[in-house]
Structures are given as C-alpha cells and as structure tokens.
Write a protein that holds these residues in place. Structure first.
Motif, PDB file in Angstrom:
ATOM      1  N   LEU A  71     -11.601  -5.242 -20.339  1.00 50.77           N
ATOM      2  CA  LEU A  71     -12.398  -4.302 -21.027  1.00 50.77           C
ATOM      3  C   LEU A  71     -13.856  -4.069 -20.673  1.00 50.77           C
ATOM      4  O   LEU A  71     -14.563  -4.974 -20.857  1.00 50.77           O
ATOM      5  CB  LEU A  71     -12.421  -4.501 -22.576  1.00 50.77           C
ATOM      6  N   PRO A  72     -14.235  -2.763 -20.194  1.00 52.44           N
ATOM      7  CA  PRO A  72     -15.656  -2.822 -19.976  1.00 52.44           C
ATOM      8  C   PRO A  72     -16.686  -3.018 -21.035  1.00 52.44           C
ATOM      9  O   PRO A  72     -16.213  -2.863 -22.237  1.00 52.44           O
ATOM     10  CB  PRO A  72     -16.051  -1.043 -19.579  1.00 52.44           C
ATOM     11  N   ILE A  73     -17.845  -3.462 -20.489  1.00 56.37           N
ATOM     12  CA  ILE A  73     -18.779  -3.999 -21.312  1.00 56.37           C
ATOM     13  C   ILE A  73     -19.259  -2.897 -22.679  1.00 56.37           C
ATOM     14  O   ILE A  73     -19.404  -3.243 -23.550  1.00 56.37           O
ATOM     15  CB  ILE A  73     -20.107  -4.614 -20.694  1.00 56.37           C
ATOM     16  N   ASP A  74     -19.481  -1.659 -21.994  1.00 53.70           N
ATOM     17  CA  ASP A  74     -19.982  -0.758 -23.078  1.00 53.70           C
ATOM     18  C   ASP A  74     -18.830  -0.460 -23.970  1.00 53.70           C
ATOM     19  O   ASP A  74     -18.788  -0.130 -25.141  1.00 53.70           O
ATOM     20  CB  ASP A  74     -20.192   0.726 -22.305  1.00 53.70           C
ATOM     21  N   ARG A  75     -17.470  -0.467 -23.540  1.00 55.71           N
ATOM     22  CA  ARG A  75     -16.284  -0.283 -24.305  1.00 55.71           C
ATOM     23  C   ARG A  75     -16.303  -1.208 -25.490  1.00 55.71           C
ATOM     24  O   ARG A  75     -15.778  -0.977 -26.727  1.00 55.71           O
ATOM     25  CB  ARG A  75     -15.259  -0.194 -23.450  1.00 55.71           C
ATOM     26  N   TYR A  76     -16.701  -2.567 -25.093  1.00 59.07           N
ATOM     27  CA  TYR A  76     -16.538  -3.535 -26.009  1.00 59.07           C
ATOM     28  C   TYR A  76     -17.539  -3.199 -27.332  1.00 59.07           C
ATOM     29  O   TYR A  76     -17.201  -3.288 -28.442  1.00 59.07           O
ATOM     30  CB  TYR A  76     -17.249  -4.900 -25.370  1.00 59.07           C
ATOM     31  N   PHE A  77     -18.877  -2.711 -27.063  1.00 61.11           N
ATOM     32  CA  PHE A  77     -19.715  -2.528 -28.027  1.00 61.11           C
ATOM     33  C   PHE A  77     -19.250  -0.987 -28.726  1.00 61.11           C
ATOM     34  O   PHE A  77     -19.528  -0.860 -29.882  1.00 61.11           O
ATOM     35  CB  PHE A  77     -21.046  -2.267 -27.296  1.00 61.11           C
ATOM     36  N   ILE A  78     -18.817   0.062 -28.096  1.00 61.49           N
ATOM     37  CA  ILE A  78     -18.010   1.300 -28.626  1.00 61.49           C
ATOM     38  C   ILE A  78     -17.061   0.749 -29.968  1.00 61.49           C
ATOM     39  O   ILE A  78     -17.162   1.407 -30.970  1.00 61.49           O
ATOM     40  CB  ILE A  78     -17.463   1.962 -27.552  1.00 61.49           C
ATOM     41  N   GLU A  79     -16.164   0.001 -29.389  1.00 65.40           N
ATOM     42  CA  GLU A  79     -15.283  -0.368 -30.329  1.00 65.40           C
ATOM     43  C   GLU A  79     -15.657  -1.226 -31.562  1.00 65.40           C
ATOM     44  O   GLU A  79     -15.153  -1.312 -32.456  1.00 65.40           O
ATOM     45  CB  GLU A  79     -14.106  -1.163 -29.395  1.00 65.40           C
ATOM     46  N   TYR A 219     -27.222  -1.674 -28.363  1.00 64.29           N
ATOM     47  CA  TYR A 219     -26.535  -2.977 -27.755  1.00 64.29           C
ATOM     48  C   TYR A 219     -26.933  -3.161 -26.314  1.00 64.29           C
ATOM     49  O   TYR A 219     -26.762  -2.293 -25.537  1.00 64.29           O
ATOM     50  CB  TYR A 219     -24.961  -2.657 -27.950  1.00 64.29           C
ATOM     51  N   GLY A 220     -26.691  -4.564 -26.103  1.00 66.18           N
ATOM     52  CA  GLY A 220     -26.903  -4.996 -25.008  1.00 66.18           C
ATOM     53  C   GLY A 220     -28.352  -5.700 -24.516  1.00 66.18           C
ATOM     54  O   GLY A 220     -29.366  -5.855 -25.188  1.00 66.18           O
ATOM     55  N   ASN A 221     -28.260  -6.353 -23.106  1.00 68.14           N
ATOM     56  CA  ASN A 221     -29.319  -7.152 -22.911  1.00 68.14           C
ATOM     57  C   ASN A 221     -29.403  -6.917 -21.060  1.00 68.14           C
ATOM     58  O   ASN A 221     -28.457  -6.316 -20.643  1.00 68.14           O
ATOM     59  CB  ASN A 221     -29.645  -8.619 -23.049  1.00 68.14           C
ATOM     60  N   ALA A 222     -30.346  -7.533 -20.535  1.00 67.26           N
ATOM     61  CA  ALA A 222     -30.584  -7.430 -19.059  1.00 67.26           C
ATOM     62  C   ALA A 222     -29.293  -7.887 -18.128  1.00 67.26           C
ATOM     63  O   ALA A 222     -29.064  -7.347 -17.327  1.00 67.26           O
ATOM     64  CB  ALA A 222     -32.070  -8.084 -18.614  1.00 67.26           C
ATOM     65  N   VAL A 223     -29.044  -9.134 -18.845  1.00 66.76           N
ATOM     66  CA  VAL A 223     -27.894  -9.767 -17.947  1.00 66.76           C
ATOM     67  C   VAL A 223     -26.548  -8.949 -18.034  1.00 66.76           C
ATOM     68  O   VAL A 223     -25.995  -8.609 -17.137  1.00 66.76           O
ATOM     69  CB  VAL A 223     -27.771 -11.158 -18.447  1.00 66.76           C
ATOM     70  N   MET A 230     -22.268  -3.774 -12.178  1.00 70.03           N
ATOM     71  CA  MET A 230     -21.635  -4.384 -11.121  1.00 70.03           C
ATOM     72  C   MET A 230     -19.968  -4.301 -11.480  1.00 70.03           C
ATOM     73  O   MET A 230     -19.179  -4.628 -10.671  1.00 70.03           O
ATOM     74  CB  MET A 230     -21.854  -5.717 -10.944  1.00 70.03           C
ATOM     75  N   GLY A 231     -19.652  -3.885 -12.569  1.00 71.91           N
ATOM     76  CA  GLY A 231     -18.263  -3.685 -13.112  1.00 71.91           C
ATOM     77  C   GLY A 231     -17.721  -4.803 -13.515  1.00 71.91           C
ATOM     78  O   GLY A 231     -16.369  -5.081 -13.711  1.00 71.91           O
ATOM     79  N   VAL A 232     -18.285  -5.780 -13.883  1.00 66.74           N
ATOM     80  CA  VAL A 232     -17.754  -6.702 -14.612  1.00 66.74           C
ATOM     81  C   VAL A 232     -17.371  -6.583 -16.110  1.00 66.74           C
ATOM     82  O   VAL A 232     -17.860  -5.648 -16.751  1.00 66.74           O
ATOM     83  CB  VAL A 232     -18.967  -7.923 -14.825  1.00 66.74           C
ATOM     84  N   ALA A 233     -16.341  -7.129 -16.410  1.00 65.08           N
ATOM     85  CA  ALA A 233     -15.659  -6.889 -17.781  1.00 65.08           C
ATOM     86  C   ALA A 233     -16.198  -7.787 -18.692  1.00 65.08           C
ATOM     87  O   ALA A 233     -16.729  -8.830 -18.498  1.00 65.08           O
ATOM     88  CB  ALA A 233     -14.004  -7.001 -17.553  1.00 65.08           C
ATOM     89  N   VAL A 237     -17.720 -12.208 -19.333  1.00 70.89           N
ATOM     90  CA  VAL A 237     -19.428 -12.607 -19.784  1.00 70.89           C
ATOM     91  C   VAL A 237     -19.357 -13.650 -20.762  1.00 70.89           C
ATOM     92  O   VAL A 237     -20.206 -14.223 -20.981  1.00 70.89           O
ATOM     93  CB  VAL A 237     -20.229 -11.484 -19.942  1.00 70.89           C
ATOM     94  N   GLY A 238     -18.484 -13.731 -21.753  1.00 74.16           N
ATOM     95  CA  GLY A 238     -18.580 -14.718 -22.830  1.00 74.16           C
ATOM     96  C   GLY A 238     -19.082 -13.855 -23.912  1.00 74.16           C
ATOM     97  O   GLY A 238     -19.939 -13.322 -24.019  1.00 74.16           O
ATOM     98  N   ALA A 239     -18.625 -14.503 -25.174  1.00 73.19           N
ATOM     99  CA  ALA A 239     -18.844 -14.118 -26.445  1.00 73.19           C
ATOM    100  C   ALA A 239     -20.062 -14.120 -26.867  1.00 73.19           C
ATOM    101  O   ALA A 239     -21.137 -13.468 -27.550  1.00 73.19           O
ATOM    102  CB  ALA A 239     -18.113 -14.770 -27.528  1.00 73.19           C
ATOM    103  N   ARG A 240     -20.851 -15.435 -26.360  1.00 70.06           N
ATOM    104  CA  ARG A 240     -22.220 -15.637 -26.669  1.00 70.06           C
ATOM    105  C   ARG A 240     -23.352 -14.440 -26.264  1.00 70.06           C
ATOM    106  O   ARG A 240     -24.253 -14.206 -26.961  1.00 70.06           O
ATOM    107  CB  ARG A 240     -22.676 -17.085 -26.339  1.00 70.06           C
ATOM    108  N   LEU A 241     -23.032 -14.288 -25.066  1.00 68.25           N
ATOM    109  CA  LEU A 241     -23.877 -13.259 -24.381  1.00 68.25           C
ATOM    110  C   LEU A 241     -23.774 -11.955 -24.930  1.00 68.25           C
ATOM    111  O   LEU A 241     -24.939 -11.025 -25.052  1.00 68.25           O
ATOM    112  CB  LEU A 241     -23.652 -13.064 -22.908  1.00 68.25           C
ATOM    113  N   LEU A 242     -22.406 -11.376 -25.236  1.00 68.31           N
ATOM    114  CA  LEU A 242     -22.330 -10.304 -25.899  1.00 68.31           C
ATOM    115  C   LEU A 242     -22.883 -10.072 -27.585  1.00 68.31           C
ATOM    116  O   LEU A 242     -22.997  -8.806 -28.007  1.00 68.31           O
ATOM    117  CB  LEU A 242     -20.736 -10.021 -26.089  1.00 68.31           C
ATOM    118  N   ARG A 243     -23.537 -11.265 -28.055  1.00 65.52           N
ATOM    119  CA  ARG A 243     -24.052 -11.116 -29.255  1.00 65.52           C
ATOM    120  C   ARG A 243     -25.491 -10.852 -29.014  1.00 65.52           C
ATOM    121  O   ARG A 243     -26.317 -11.068 -30.244  1.00 65.52           O
ATOM    122  CB  ARG A 243     -23.623 -12.516 -29.904  1.00 65.52           C
TER     123      ARG A 243
END
Length: 261
Positions: A71-79, A219-223, A230-233, A237-243
């Motif tokens: 799941l793309p990172i932006d889609r994670y935040f959209i959902e 939503y988001g941060n530099a990392v 880069m297309g990383v799903a 990246v892990g739940a902690r970074l997504l928070r």
C-alpha cells in the motif's frame, strides 16, 4: 493569543529555539572561531551522513508509487483520513472515477453512490461532467462529495471547489485529499498541475466554505517523504514512523469542508 500579544511577549523574553529550548539565542548561535563556514558544513556531513543506500541508487524502487510492493504511503494516510471521517460518507454520495471508497467507508449508510467523470468512456460513471462547471447537476444535490487525489489534476481549482460547494446540500460535507509531495503522474503528466500546502488548503477552501467550516490536517515527515518518492510501500517503513508527522514536511493534506446550513 493575538498577533500583537505574541509579538509583545516575544519582545520581553529571549527567543528560544525548538531544537534547544533551554538555551538563549546568544549561546545557541555560538560557533568555535577556528571552524570556517566550509569546515562546519563538512563536519555536519560527517556527523550526519546522507543514507548511502539511497545515494547509490539510480532510480526509485517502484515507479508506481509503491502499489507493486504494498500500500503506497500516501494511500495509507488517505484511508486513515476516510476511516476517521466515515460517518460523513452517507446518504447520496458523489465520487470521481469510481465508487470504491464510497462503498468501502460508507457501507450501508450510503443510499446512492454516484460516480462523476469528464470521460464518457468510463463505464462506472453515472454523471458525465466537468467538475469546474457542471450545470447538469442541480444545486443542493449531495450529502457528501468525495475527492481523493483529484483536484491537483484540475487547472482551475477554485472553480472546482465552488462547484462542489454548490452541489452539496446545506450541512453536507466535502472530503478531499491532495498531495503536498508526490512524483508526477506518468499517465496524466500533462494535467498533473498542482501540489498544495496546509496554508494553501485553508485559504482555498476557506474562501468558499468559510474558514470556520474547514478542517485541514497534514500527514507525513521528511523520512516518509523520501521513502514515498522512492516508491517504498507503507508496510516497509513501520507503524512508528507512520505515526510521526512534521508540519514542515507534509506528504498529504486532507480537507473536511462543511456547507453552512
């Protein structure tokens, strides 16, 4: 606090830096005299090196936003945003291109799921219209309009926002997601016009709906931003970074705008 009171308060006490909140400005800005500007820059690179694996790559790990990896990172935040606002997705709902999110997050609360597209060749479309000018849609028609990653593809965004306001019923809600950071679309590169900041979203939607009726989140941060480009799903990246969200490095901006009754 008013702007004037904030200014007066700042004048009566030493300024603080958010990285070193306990140090006055004079101490925080001290630099060893033997280090020239160029040496300080070199030292900073040595102490905080750029990730070698990233710099050695010749391109992204995915050219499809990460869909081929999860799941793309932006889609994670959209959902996540739509999940939090699922109560708004009810009654007669309009979505663009397809009704996937309407059905998924609205469920049985949706009495009519309609799909808008400017392309008459879309078999899922029930309304063929230009979002910036849709006279075929009556005023006060919908309980919710859902636009995920749509308006950055519309050159005349203010007209689209005004049209959404017109077709919403009084008290109804517009739910929008827009990219603050994203690669360009390959398929739609000639109509991939905009990226938006939280301040830009507040002004754009506030001018139409009234500032008091608009809620904007980022939503988001530099990392995560680097990983997304880069297309990383999201699973990588892990739940902690997504928070962790940094207002200076947003990936996605979400808007909830309600039409006044």
């Amino acid at each position: 606090m008013s702007a004037s009171s904030a200014t007066n308060r700042g004048a009566s006490s030493p300024r603080r830096d958010h990285h070193m909140p306990g140090l006055p400005t004079a101490v925080r800005r001290w630099r060893p005299g033997f280090l020239t500007s160029s040496r300080r820059v070199t030292l900073r690179r040595l102490l905080r090196p750029a990730p070698l694996g990233l710099l050695l790559r010749r391109g992204p790990v995915s050219r499809s936003w990460g869909f081929d990896r999860g799941l793309p990172i932006d889609r994670y935040f959209i959902e996540r945003f739509l999940g939090l606002r699922s109560a708004d997705i009810a009654g007669r709902v309009l979505e663009v291109k397809d009704d996937g999110y309407t059905r998924r997050f609205g469920g049985d609360a949706v009495t009519s799921a309609e799909v808008l597209d400017i392309d008459a060749g879309n078999p899922a479309a029930t309304v063929i219209a230009d979002l910036t000018d849709a006279p075929q849609i009556a005023d006060d028609s919908y309980d919710c309009v859902l636009l995920t990653q749509v308006l950055h593809l519309v050159y005349d965004m203010p007209s689209a926002v005004r049209e959404c306001h017109r077709i919403l019923k009084p008290g109804a809600t517009l739910l929008v997601t827009m990219p603050a950071l994203s690669r360009c679309s390959g398929e739609l590169q000639h109509s991939d016009f905009w990226r938006i900041t939280p301040a830009g979203a507040r002004r754009l939607y506030g001018d139409v709906f009234g500032a008091e009726n608009v809620e904007v989140l980022a939503y988001g941060n530099a990392v995560l931003g680097a990983a997304f480009l880069m297309g990383v799903a999201s699973q990588e990246v892990g739940a902690r970074l997504l928070r962790q969200h940094d207002p200076l490095f947003p990936i996605l901006v979400t808007i909830r705008a309600t039409k006044a009754r």
